[in-house]
Scaffold this active site. Structure first.
Site, short mmCIF file in Angstrom:
data_model
loop_
_atom_site.label_atom_id
_atom_site.label_comp_id
_atom_site.label_asym_id
_atom_site.label_seq_id
_atom_site.Cartn_x
_atom_site.Cartn_y
_atom_site.Cartn_z
N ARG A 43 0.84 -1.21 0.00
CA ARG A 43 0.00 0.00 0.00
C ARG A 43 0.87 1.25 0.00
NH1 ARG A 43 2.67 1.92 3.27
NH2 ARG A 43 2.82 1.47 5.49
N HIS A 50 1.62 7.57 11.19
CA HIS A 50 1.87 7.29 12.61
C HIS A 50 0.69 7.71 13.49
CE1 HIS A 50 6.02 5.86 12.43
NE2 HIS A 50 6.20 6.73 11.45
N ASP A 52 -2.37 5.56 13.21
CA ASP A 52 -3.28 4.40 13.34
C ASP A 52 -3.15 3.76 14.72
OD1 ASP A 52 -0.73 3.36 12.71
OD2 ASP A 52 -1.48 1.82 11.34
N GLY A 143 8.73 1.31 2.85
CA GLY A 143 7.54 2.02 3.32
C GLY A 143 6.29 1.69 2.53
N SER A 146 5.73 -4.14 2.40
CA SER A 146 5.99 -5.49 1.89
C SER A 146 5.84 -6.51 3.03
CB SER A 146 7.39 -5.58 1.29
OG SER A 146 8.36 -5.23 2.25
N ASP A 225 -1.87 -1.26 7.51
CA ASP A 225 -1.32 -1.99 6.36
C ASP A 225 -2.13 -3.26 6.07
OD1 ASP A 225 0.51 -0.06 6.93
OD2 ASP A 225 2.06 -1.43 7.65
N ASN A 268 13.96 -0.86 7.81
CA ASN A 268 13.17 -2.01 8.25
C ASN A 268 12.74 -1.73 9.69
OD1 ASN A 268 12.39 -4.42 9.52
ND2 ASN A 268 13.51 -5.63 8.01
C1 GLA Z 1 3.96 1.14 9.57
C2 GLA Z 1 2.93 0.45 10.46
C3 GLA Z 1 1.57 1.09 10.30
C4 GLA Z 1 1.66 2.60 10.49
C5 GLA Z 1 2.77 3.20 9.64
C6 GLA Z 1 3.01 4.66 9.93
O1 GLA Z 1 3.66 0.91 8.23
O2 GLA Z 1 2.85 -0.92 10.13
O3 GLA Z 1 0.65 0.50 11.18
O4 GLA Z 1 1.82 2.89 11.85
O5 GLA Z 1 4.01 2.52 9.83
O6 GLA Z 1 1.91 5.41 9.57
#
Ligand code: GLA
Length: 493
Positions: A43, A50, A52, A143, A146, A225, A268
């Site tokens: 996605r 940051h 969720d 980011g 994956s 995600d 990572n």
């Molecule tokens: C990662 C986490 C998500 C979210 C993002 C930041 O992808 O898996 O849950 O917190 O960072 O927005």
């Protein structure tokens, strides 16, 4: 491609080069033909970074890149995993003794998270194994999620193999153990065709299981995600809301294109403690705000809970933050004093294992980011709905503000991401920001459709050709993307 149910597609593998290649590789690896295939997409988060895990809504869309797994259930207890990418070594284990090593984020551990998540959710024991060949084309540590895509794909693979029925509230669980499954001739997707199967309910449940199970790896992600990997639909971004989890379509402007650009700095989130420290800072900020407002602070875990308990707007929460917190970093001792607890209680009852040694916590900055970012998500959605003439500019402004807040208040950017964002804006993006956890990985930019060709050419020249970054294959590093579909099971006719 004929359609069979919302989550299953009948495919002629020969007509799909990637599936065909996977089938052939599977055959040469395991000496047999896969029974089915599962895909789960990565996605791009358009806005809402940051937040969720603080309980706030986010606005991602699925990308076309995904994890694809070819699967064959077997009669032994051995779970055998292989990857088409030679960088990721083969792995095998007993399906009834899954150990996930939190100290090393090895690729197969993400599969094991999804597998174990389903196993534990249904309380299953005495499982038989399977052979799986994984093929991913989401750039790793960039980011674009994956790792969660692999967890989700593995969760759906496991569910499919076991013939489990989700949405327990809708129908008594249709427990087909793998033994029965084999006896029944192994059509593998019995649960998909069941009359009362509700794809959206089941997908929500599966997303929640996978979000929870990814935490076996040691990161405390928030669920965005996994939710978008299951709930995505082609052609639309989604507002993902939590508690309860739900997804609403957000129609993106037709006059603009979203472009992903990889900074080529790998991040990572399971290999460093940055991520978990931020989660803890938000949790501590929530507790201090609650205490300041004389709420019962010890049960509070997320900033959104404080807002809900106070029943005030996000703008008011920004004022409460000004009032209650200071911008100097907090020491563990000061936090203990504010909460009236001992250092021992702080370490054992509040801090997570990987934040025990942190000496300073920036609570004011993190809370300011979270409340302002949560408000930007809602504004973004509203602008998409109202579609004013200058909507691309307005959306771009919000994305720019989001990046600034991530950079300055949340401190999850890095010099390369800042430089890339500047380059994208210089060459025509109305807005550009880091996407995903940050500290490396990708940016997402909103670019007026008519400027796309010159934008791509100029960003390519300015960022990718002027350094050793040109080594990164450009196709994976800089590309326009559209909202893609969610997870699916593929069967041969
Ligand atoms: C990662 C986490 C998500 C979210 C993002 C930041 O992808 O898996 O849950 O917190 O960072 O927005």
């Amino acid at each position: 491609m004929a359609t069979e149910g919302p989550a299953t597609r009948r495919v002629q593998v020969a007509e799909h080069p990637r599936l065909l290649k996977l089938k052939e590789m599977f055959n040469s690896k395991f000496g047999s033909i896969p029974k089915f295939y599962v895909r789960a997409p990565g996605r791009v988060n358009i806005i809402g970074e940051h937040i969720d895990y603080c309980g706030y809504s986010v606005l991602p869309m699925a990308v076309e890149q995904d994890m694809l797994i070819a699967v064959e259930p077997v009669k032994t207890h051995i779970l055998q995993l292989a990857n088409t990418n030679p960088l990721y070594p083969d792995f095998s284990t007993n399906a009834n003794n899954i150990q996930i090593d939190k100290t090393k984020p090895l690729w197969h551990n993400y599969f094991l998270c999804g597998f174990k998540g389903i196993q534990e959710h249904f309380g299953l024991s005495n499982l038989t194994g399977m052979n799986c060949l994984v093929d991913g084309n989401i750039p790793p540590s960039s980011g674009l999620s994956s790792s969660s895509a692999l967890v989700c794909c593995a969760g759906l693979v496991t569910l499919t193999v076991l013939g489990m029925n989700l949405s327990k509230g809708l129908k008594t669980p249709n427990l087909i153990s793998i033994n029965n499954y084999t006896k029944l001739g192994g059509t593998a997707v019995g649960w998909m065709g069941s009359d009362s199967f509700s794809p959206s309910r089941a997908w929500v449940e599966l997303a929640e299981i996978c979000a929870k199970s990814e935490r076996y790896i040691g990161t405390e992600g928030g669920g965005m995600d996994q939710s978008i990997s299951f709930l995505a639909e082609e052609g639309t971004a989604k507002l993902i809301e939590f508690s309860p989890l739900r997804a609403t379509d957000v129609k993106l402007p037709s006059g603009a294109v979203f472009v992903i650009a990889n900074s080529c700095v790998e991040m990572n989130k399971a290999a460093t403690s940055h991520f978990n420290i931020r989660v803890m800072e938000c949790r501590l900020a929530a507790k201090l705000l609650a205490k300041h407002k004389s709420l019962q602070w010890d049960k509070v875990l997320r900033l959104e809970e404080v807002q809900a308990k106070l029943g005030v707007s996000l703008e008011e929460m920004l004022l409460v933050t000004e009032d209650a917190l200071h911008s100097e970093p907090y020491s563990p001792e000061e936090i203990c004093e504010c909460l009236g607890i001992s250092l021992e209680e702080f370490r054992t009852q509040i801090l997570s294992p990987n934040t025990q040694d942190v000496l300073t916590f920036k609570l004011y900055q993190r809370a300011k980011h979270v409340f302002s970012e949560a408000a930007r998500v809602l504004q973004f959605k509203k602008i998409c709905e109202d579609a004013p003439d200058n909507m691309v500019q307005l959306l771009g402004d919000l994305m720019n503000q989001s990046h600034m807040s991530c950079r300055d208040m949340y401190e999850c950017s890095c010099p390369e991401l800042d430089q890339l964002v500047d380059i994208c804006r210089k060459f025509g993006a109305q807005g550009s920001r880091l996407t995903g956890a940050g500290w490396g990985g990708c940016t997402v930019s909103i670019v007026p459709a008519d400027k796309l060709p010159s934008f791509l050419a100029n960003v390519h020249e300015s960022y990718y050709q002027r350094s050793d970054r040109s080594l990164a294959p450009e196709k994976q590093s800089l590309f326009a993307t559209k909202p893609g579909g969610g997870a699916l099971v593929f069967l041969e006719p």
